[in-house]
Design a protein around this motif. Structure first.
Motif, short mmCIF file in Angstrom:
data_model
loop_
_atom_site.label_atom_id
_atom_site.label_comp_id
_atom_site.label_asym_id
_atom_site.label_seq_id
_atom_site.Cartn_x
_atom_site.Cartn_y
_atom_site.Cartn_z
N GLU A 198 1.09 -1.45 0.81
CA GLU A 198 -0.16 -0.43 0.30
C GLU A 198 1.17 1.37 -0.35
O GLU A 198 1.61 1.09 0.73
N SER A 243 1.60 -6.45 0.91
CA SER A 243 0.92 -5.51 2.66
C SER A 243 -0.26 -7.12 3.03
O SER A 243 -0.11 -7.56 1.81
N CYS A 287 -3.10 -7.42 3.31
CA CYS A 287 -4.20 -7.85 2.95
C CYS A 287 -4.30 -8.18 1.40
O CYS A 287 -5.53 -8.55 0.59
N SER A 301 -4.37 -13.12 0.51
CA SER A 301 -4.91 -14.23 -0.02
C SER A 301 -5.41 -14.19 -1.59
O SER A 301 -5.24 -14.87 -2.31
#
Length: 492
Positions: free
Chosen positions: A57, A103, A105, A108
């Motif tokens: 990010e 990052s 997030c 997955s």
């Protein structure tokens, strides 16, 4: 010791980044980068220019990851946050990267992919508090970064720049645009392109300034930051200015006046990465009190030409060569021309080293005497360069004429009903190519006949579009450039 490491230690406790609700000092930034570098090298002495992909990010995570890769002796390969898995796979395969920093997030999305590709996945938030390691001394002539071209006519190519090339780009901009430690800029640009990486982040941090991050584009949030009064530099692409203008025009007059007062206090506002329509430049000046500085650059050369920081910023022109950059205009036989259009060629320390893993393409990109062939057509008048367009997409060869799509677009935008437009050449047996225009209307009242009548009053018939296509929006890439090859398909 590399330039950014030296500078970070020199600026120490000064604030480098404002990200989210936190402020990060130069010392904190370089310390985190050194931890990441130690994790990357493991038991090796040096990554020896191994590519390392990273998808993190914007903000502290991004800069520390980039610097960490460099300190470990690796080549940084930034990946767009919105990149589909197929595109990520292409970048990993093309670079041969065996390590991917992301990052949390994005785990997955990437964990299965990295496992199947036998790529080591490091999560930025899970970087351990490791003991300091001895990091390698990095030769400035070694590879530093691979950025991917847009790939509008073929698969994207990886553009390899060295540490020396990157610092040369930075030093050229610092000199030309007067960066200082007092600069406080807002980053709203994607960080897999040179505009955000070099012009916004790297050049500002080079002099000890502050970079503030906005994770998602929002006109309301941008103007809220402007109102705080700390920012004094802003850089964006034309489409962002277009959206900011639309937002400003929707506000009550009292709010527009308040924001204009805030923006007049900025020392510099810049537009780049795509041609700046004259109409956008003029509207922005009225609403903000700022005359945008337009410049010209590309992934392979960094910034090469710029309107002056102090002096006339000429609408429709990109200015003069930047410090350390040589520019020439040549004809189709590679002969230098004066007083007529030709291809821009660039030479100097800011130019990239090679296309990664593509020896033939690298050789073909340069002349025998070392000039990079940009593929962009321009003309020089009174010391100012004016871009006429890209040889492959913006120069339309019709009936023996070479027509600039950008010039036709400028005229079409002056019609009261036209919000935006893009002009392309379509294949034609009789003419070679015919001029076609895709138009976004402010209202639904205009017709092709009305536009055709208007254009015939403004320019010779051979330059007037023969086809019109009305769209709700133009297809664009991440930097706001209209993807003209995608547009051409819509006419069929």
């Amino acid at each position: 010791m590399l330039y950014f490491q030296q500078n970070a230690r020199k600026f120490g406790k000064s604030i480098a980044l404002l990200s989210g609700s936190q402020a990060y000092s130069y010392s904190t930034l370089i310390d985190q980068a050194e931890k990441i570098a130690g994790l990357l090298v493991e038991d090796q002495a040096d990554l020896h220019q191994s590519p390392v992909a990273y998808m993190v990010e914007p903000g502290f995570a991004y800069v520390s990851a980039q610097w960490g890769i460099w300190l470990a002796g690796g080549i940084a390969v930034p990946v767009a946050l919105a990149q589909p898995v197929d595109s990520i796979q292409y970048i990993i395969q093309d670079t041969g990267a065996k390590t991917f920093i992301c990052s949390a997030c994005f785990t997955s999305l990437l964990s299965d992919f990295c496992r199947d590709a036998d790529v080591r996945l490091l999560v930025w938030e899970e970087v351990p508090e490791t003991a300091s390691k001895s990091l390698p001394e990095i030769n400035v002539d070694k590879g530093a970064m691979i950025l991917y071209t847009s790939g509008t006519t073929s698969l994207p190519k990886g553009v390899l720049s060295t540490h020396h090339g990157i610092e040369s780009q930075i030093r050229s901009l610092v000199e030309a645009w007067n960066y200082t430690a007092d600069d406080h800029t807002l980053c709203v640009l994607p960080l897999h392109h040179i505009h955000g990486i070099i012009n916004v982040i790297s050049a500002t941090l080079y002099v000890g300034g502050k970079v503030e991050f906005l994770p998602q584009f929002s006109p309301e949030e941008i103007f809220a930051r402007f109102k705080q009064g700390a920012l004094n530099v802003f850089m964006a692409v034309p489409t962002i200015y277009f959206k900011l203008i639309a937002y400003l025009e929707s506000l009550p007059e009292s709010e527009r006046i308040e924001l204009k007062t805030c923006m007049q206090a900025f020392r510099l506002m810049i537009s780049g990465s795509a041609a700046l329509p004259v109409s956008v430049m003029e509207k922005w000046e009225i609403l903000s009190g700022q005359r945008l500085l337009e410049r010209y650059g590309m992934t392979e050369i960094g910034m090469a030409i710029s309107n002056p920081y102090a002096g006339e910023r000429r609408a429709g022109h990109v200015g003069m060569p930047l410090p350390g950059v040589q520019v020439r205009i040549v004809d189709e036989k590679n002969r230098i021309v004066e007083g007529q259009p030709g291809e821009i060629q660039i030479k100097g320390p800011t130019v990239f080293k090679e296309y990664w893993g593509k020896e033939k393409a690298s050789q073909e990109a340069f002349t025998e005497d070392g000039w990079f062939k940009t593929g962009d057509v321009a003309e020089l008048a009174d010391g100012y360069y004016r871009i006429l367009g890209r040889n492959s997409t913006d120069i339309i060869k019709s009936g023996g004429y070479k027509l600039s799509a950008l010039e036709i677009e400028e005229v079409l935008r002056t019609h009261a009903s036209v919000e935006d437009c893009s002009v392309v050449g379509l294949p034609d047996e009789e003419w070679g190519e015919i001029v076609a225009a895709a138009v976004v209307l402010k209202d639904k009242k205009s017709s092709p006949e009305e536009l055709n009548t208007f254009m015939r009053q403004k320019m010779p018939a051979y330059r007037v579009p023969r086809k019109y296509l009305f769209l709700s929006e133009l297809p664009r890439n991440a930097m706001g450039k209209v993807t003209k090859n995608d547009l051409k398909v819509l006419f069929t």
